[in-house]
Design a protein around this motif. Structure first.
Motif, PDB file in Angstrom:
ATOM      1  N   ASN A 118       0.638  -1.414  -0.046  1.00 37.05           N
ATOM      2  CA  ASN A 118      -0.131   0.323   0.098  1.00 37.05           C
ATOM      3  C   ASN A 118       0.718   1.039   0.097  1.00 37.05           C
ATOM      4  OD1 ASN A 118      -2.309  -1.638   0.393  1.00 37.05           O
ATOM      5  ND2 ASN A 118      -2.470  -1.375   2.528  1.00 37.05           N
ATOM      6  N   THR A 119       1.969   0.878   0.892  1.00 35.01           N
ATOM      7  CA  THR A 119       2.819   2.117   0.951  1.00 35.01           C
ATOM      8  C   THR A 119       3.249   2.800  -0.622  1.00 35.01           C
ATOM      9  OG1 THR A 119       3.534   2.016   2.892  1.00 35.01           O
ATOM     10  CG2 THR A 119       4.807   3.419   1.721  1.00 35.01           C
ATOM     11  N   LEU A 120       3.816   1.081  -1.551  1.00 39.94           N
ATOM     12  CA  LEU A 120       4.449   1.568  -2.685  1.00 39.94           C
ATOM     13  C   LEU A 120       3.060   2.363  -3.712  1.00 39.94           C
ATOM     14  CD1 LEU A 120       6.813  -1.454  -2.844  1.00 39.94           C
ATOM     15  CD2 LEU A 120       7.480   0.918  -2.807  1.00 39.94           C
ATOM     16  N   GLY A 121       1.930   1.980  -3.925  1.00 40.07           N
ATOM     17  CA  GLY A 121       0.847   2.172  -4.086  1.00 40.07           C
ATOM     18  C   GLY A 121       0.795   4.305  -3.592  1.00 40.07           C
ATOM     19  N   PRO A 152      11.766  21.927 -11.640  1.00 37.95           N
ATOM     20  CA  PRO A 152      12.588  21.782 -10.733  1.00 37.95           C
ATOM     21  C   PRO A 152      12.170  21.561  -9.050  1.00 37.95           C
ATOM     22  CG  PRO A 152      13.986  23.015 -12.674  1.00 37.95           C
ATOM     23  CD  PRO A 152      12.506  23.366 -12.717  1.00 37.95           C
ATOM     24  N   PRO A 153      11.439  22.525  -8.910  1.00 33.75           N
ATOM     25  CA  PRO A 153      11.125  22.012  -7.314  1.00 33.75           C
ATOM     26  C   PRO A 153      10.370  21.421  -7.167  1.00 33.75           C
ATOM     27  CG  PRO A 153      11.193  24.471  -7.577  1.00 33.75           C
ATOM     28  CD  PRO A 153      11.359  24.347  -9.449  1.00 33.75           C
ATOM     29  N   VAL A 154       9.405  21.026  -8.443  1.00 36.40           N
ATOM     30  CA  VAL A 154       8.210  20.353  -8.371  1.00 36.40           C
ATOM     31  C   VAL A 154       9.041  18.165  -8.344  1.00 36.40           C
ATOM     32  CG1 VAL A 154       6.292  18.789  -9.312  1.00 36.40           C
ATOM     33  CG2 VAL A 154       6.402  21.585  -9.467  1.00 36.40           C
ATOM     34  N   LEU A 155       9.876  18.748  -9.604  1.00 38.83           N
ATOM     35  CA  LEU A 155      11.412  17.408  -9.638  1.00 38.83           C
ATOM     36  C   LEU A 155      11.456  17.192  -8.366  1.00 38.83           C
ATOM     37  CD1 LEU A 155      12.653  17.901 -13.284  1.00 38.83           C
ATOM     38  CD2 LEU A 155      10.740  15.913 -11.969  1.00 38.83           C
ATOM     39  N   THR A 156      11.753  17.870  -7.401  1.00 37.91           N
ATOM     40  CA  THR A 156      12.723  17.243  -6.542  1.00 37.91           C
ATOM     41  C   THR A 156      11.960  17.268  -5.205  1.00 37.91           C
ATOM     42  OG1 THR A 156      13.920  19.542  -6.634  1.00 37.91           O
ATOM     43  CG2 THR A 156      14.010  18.882  -4.695  1.00 37.91           C
ATOM     44  N   GLY A 157      10.711  17.621  -5.413  1.00 36.03           N
ATOM     45  CA  GLY A 157       9.613  17.575  -4.441  1.00 36.03           C
ATOM     46  C   GLY A 157       8.967  16.051  -4.296  1.00 36.03           C
ATOM     47  N   LEU A 158       9.335  15.310  -6.029  1.00 36.54           N
ATOM     48  CA  LEU A 158       9.145  14.196  -6.673  1.00 36.54           C
ATOM     49  C   LEU A 158       9.430  13.269  -5.721  1.00 36.54           C
ATOM     50  CD1 LEU A 158       7.247  14.117  -9.625  1.00 36.54           C
ATOM     51  CD2 LEU A 158       6.042  13.801  -7.851  1.00 36.54           C
ATOM     52  N   VAL A 159      11.392  13.674  -6.119  1.00 32.20           N
ATOM     53  CA  VAL A 159      12.525  12.484  -5.493  1.00 32.20           C
ATOM     54  C   VAL A 159      12.127  12.822  -3.855  1.00 32.20           C
ATOM     55  CG1 VAL A 159      14.718  12.307  -5.061  1.00 32.20           C
ATOM     56  CG2 VAL A 159      14.207  13.400  -7.028  1.00 32.20           C
ATOM     57  N   ASN A 160      12.028  14.024  -2.972  1.00 32.75           N
ATOM     58  CA  ASN A 160      12.126  14.055  -1.394  1.00 32.75           C
ATOM     59  C   ASN A 160      10.841  13.129  -0.769  1.00 32.75           C
ATOM     60  OD1 ASN A 160      13.880  15.808  -1.232  1.00 32.75           O
ATOM     61  ND2 ASN A 160      12.666  17.671  -0.959  1.00 32.75           N
ATOM     62  N   VAL A 161       9.706  12.417  -1.599  1.00 33.66           N
ATOM     63  CA  VAL A 161       8.375  12.241  -1.240  1.00 33.66           C
ATOM     64  C   VAL A 161       8.950   9.997  -1.388  1.00 33.66           C
ATOM     65  CG1 VAL A 161       6.225  10.998  -2.218  1.00 33.66           C
ATOM     66  CG2 VAL A 161       6.972  13.725  -1.598  1.00 33.66           C
ATOM     67  N   LEU A 162       9.891  10.618  -2.667  1.00 32.25           N
ATOM     68  CA  LEU A 162      10.236   8.529  -2.851  1.00 32.25           C
ATOM     69  C   LEU A 162      11.529   8.648  -1.522  1.00 32.25           C
ATOM     70  CD1 LEU A 162      10.684   8.700  -7.029  1.00 32.25           C
ATOM     71  CD2 LEU A 162       8.942   7.876  -5.480  1.00 32.25           C
ATOM     72  N   ALA A 163      12.113   9.478  -1.286  1.00 34.42           N
ATOM     73  CA  ALA A 163      13.282   9.076  -0.596  1.00 34.42           C
ATOM     74  C   ALA A 163      12.613   8.977   0.343  1.00 34.42           C
ATOM     75  CB  ALA A 163      14.187   9.995  -0.614  1.00 34.42           C
ATOM     76  N   THR A 168       9.540   8.423   1.724  1.00 35.57           N
ATOM     77  CA  THR A 168       8.732   6.903   1.622  1.00 35.57           C
ATOM     78  C   THR A 168      10.112   5.277   1.404  1.00 35.57           C
ATOM     79  OG1 THR A 168       7.005   7.695   0.472  1.00 35.57           O
ATOM     80  CG2 THR A 168       7.378   5.341   0.381  1.00 35.57           C
ATOM     81  N   LEU A 169      10.550   5.590   0.978  1.00 35.19           N
ATOM     82  CA  LEU A 169      11.632   4.253   1.481  1.00 35.19           C
ATOM     83  C   LEU A 169      12.392   4.943   2.738  1.00 35.19           C
ATOM     84  CD1 LEU A 169      13.675   4.987  -2.296  1.00 35.19           C
ATOM     85  CD2 LEU A 169      11.679   2.855  -1.897  1.00 35.19           C
ATOM     86  N   VAL A 170      12.508   5.700   3.335  1.00 33.81           N
ATOM     87  CA  VAL A 170      13.474   5.783   4.050  1.00 33.81           C
ATOM     88  C   VAL A 170      12.358   4.987   5.507  1.00 33.81           C
ATOM     89  CG1 VAL A 170      14.306   7.177   6.340  1.00 33.81           C
ATOM     90  CG2 VAL A 170      14.955   6.989   3.878  1.00 33.81           C
ATOM     91  N   GLY A 171      11.313   5.626   5.573  1.00 34.95           N
ATOM     92  CA  GLY A 171      10.201   5.812   6.793  1.00 34.95           C
ATOM     93  C   GLY A 171       9.238   5.102   6.540  1.00 34.95           C
ATOM     94  N   GLY A 172       8.881   4.139   5.396  1.00 32.68           N
ATOM     95  CA  GLY A 172       7.476   3.546   5.468  1.00 32.68           C
ATOM     96  C   GLY A 172       7.531   2.038   5.439  1.00 32.68           C
ATOM     97  N   GLY A 173       8.675   1.737   6.382  1.00 40.06           N
ATOM     98  CA  GLY A 173       8.508   0.052   6.147  1.00 40.06           C
ATOM     99  C   GLY A 173       8.933  -1.047   5.674  1.00 40.06           C
ATOM    100  N   GLU A 215      16.362   6.787   9.015  1.00 38.52           N
ATOM    101  CA  GLU A 215      15.658   7.845   8.651  1.00 38.52           C
ATOM    102  C   GLU A 215      15.920   8.432  10.132  1.00 38.52           C
ATOM    103  OE1 GLU A 215      10.325   7.680  10.155  1.00 38.52           O
ATOM    104  OE2 GLU A 215      11.947   5.994  10.264  1.00 38.52           O
ATOM    105  N   PRO A 216      16.188   9.691  10.720  1.00 40.17           N
ATOM    106  CA  PRO A 216      16.510  11.126  11.707  1.00 40.17           C
ATOM    107  C   PRO A 216      15.531  10.904  12.721  1.00 40.17           C
ATOM    108  CG  PRO A 216      14.682  12.677  10.157  1.00 40.17           C
ATOM    109  CD  PRO A 216      14.971  10.825   9.709  1.00 40.17           C
TER     110      PRO A 216
END
Length: 214
Positions: A57-60, A177-188, A190-195, A210-211
């Protein structure tokens, strides 16, 4: 055509009946075993099913955000001078914002700490009220990188909508570019804190941890 003798027909039918009768228990047993295995497989979930479903579900959720936001970016970049008709820009942005809102709503919330039950009153003498105490570090909500990343992405999408309908090609190009960076931040986040399971691709650098809660 000459008809077959009645005796030969009767013998053939009898032989076939005996063969079917002898094979029927084996066929029934095999069929019952197959149906039983199917029912057993359907009734027993895989081990750790809840944990695995949460990861799926997290990846979805991330996929649901990526598609509409990248559709908006593609439309802006392919448009003349990065300008879209207001109706098209509004429709694409609305889809992106809806996806971000849905992903934000499914982000895990920090559970509230259980409160201790109040002690029963044993005296009618009025008690002096206790002074309020400052919240401790354990009472503070843990940081949620994914929620922060989705909120920041929302802001960049709003800025892109304004730039893509404002008539200035330079501003439209600068808002991508800020939108692209925002997408990358969401991916990162999710990978760090999504279990999710850690990547095991050879040569891939380790993900940042994860901090810790301050």
């Amino acid at each position: 055509m000459r008809a077959l003798p009645v005796r030969r027909i009767a013998t053939t039918v009898l032989s076939a009946t005996l063969l079917l009768g002898a094979a029927a228990p084996a066929i029934a047993a095999e069929s019952g075993s197959s149906q039983g295995s199917t029912r057993q497989a359907a009734g027993e979930p895989v081990p750790d099913v809840e944990k695995l479903l949460a990861q799926v579900n997290t990846l979805g959720d991330v996929g649901g955000v990526l598609t509409p936001v990248t559709d908006l970016l593609t439309a802006v970049l392919k448009a003349e001078k990065g300008q879209l008709p207001e109706a098209d820009a509004t429709k694409l942005t609305a889809s992106a914002k809806e996806a971000i809102t849905e992903a934000t709503g499914t982000a895990p919330q920090t559970p509230a700490l259980p409160q201790k039950p109040a002690a029963p009153e044993t005296s009618t003498v009025p008690q002096t009220p206790a002074l309020p105490q400052a919240p401790s570090d354990t009472d503070k909500a843990a940081p949620d990188p994914k929620a922060d990343a989705l909120k920041a992405l929302q802001t960049t999408v709003d800025a892109l909508l304004k730039a893509a309908t404002g008539g200035d090609a330079a501003k439209a190009a600068g808002a991508v570019p800020p939108v692209l960076t925002g997408l990358v931040n969401v991916l990162a986040a999710t990978l760090v804190g999504g279990g999710l399971p850690a990547p095991d691709l050879a040569g891939l650098p380790a993900l940042p941890k994860e901090p810790a809660a301050s």
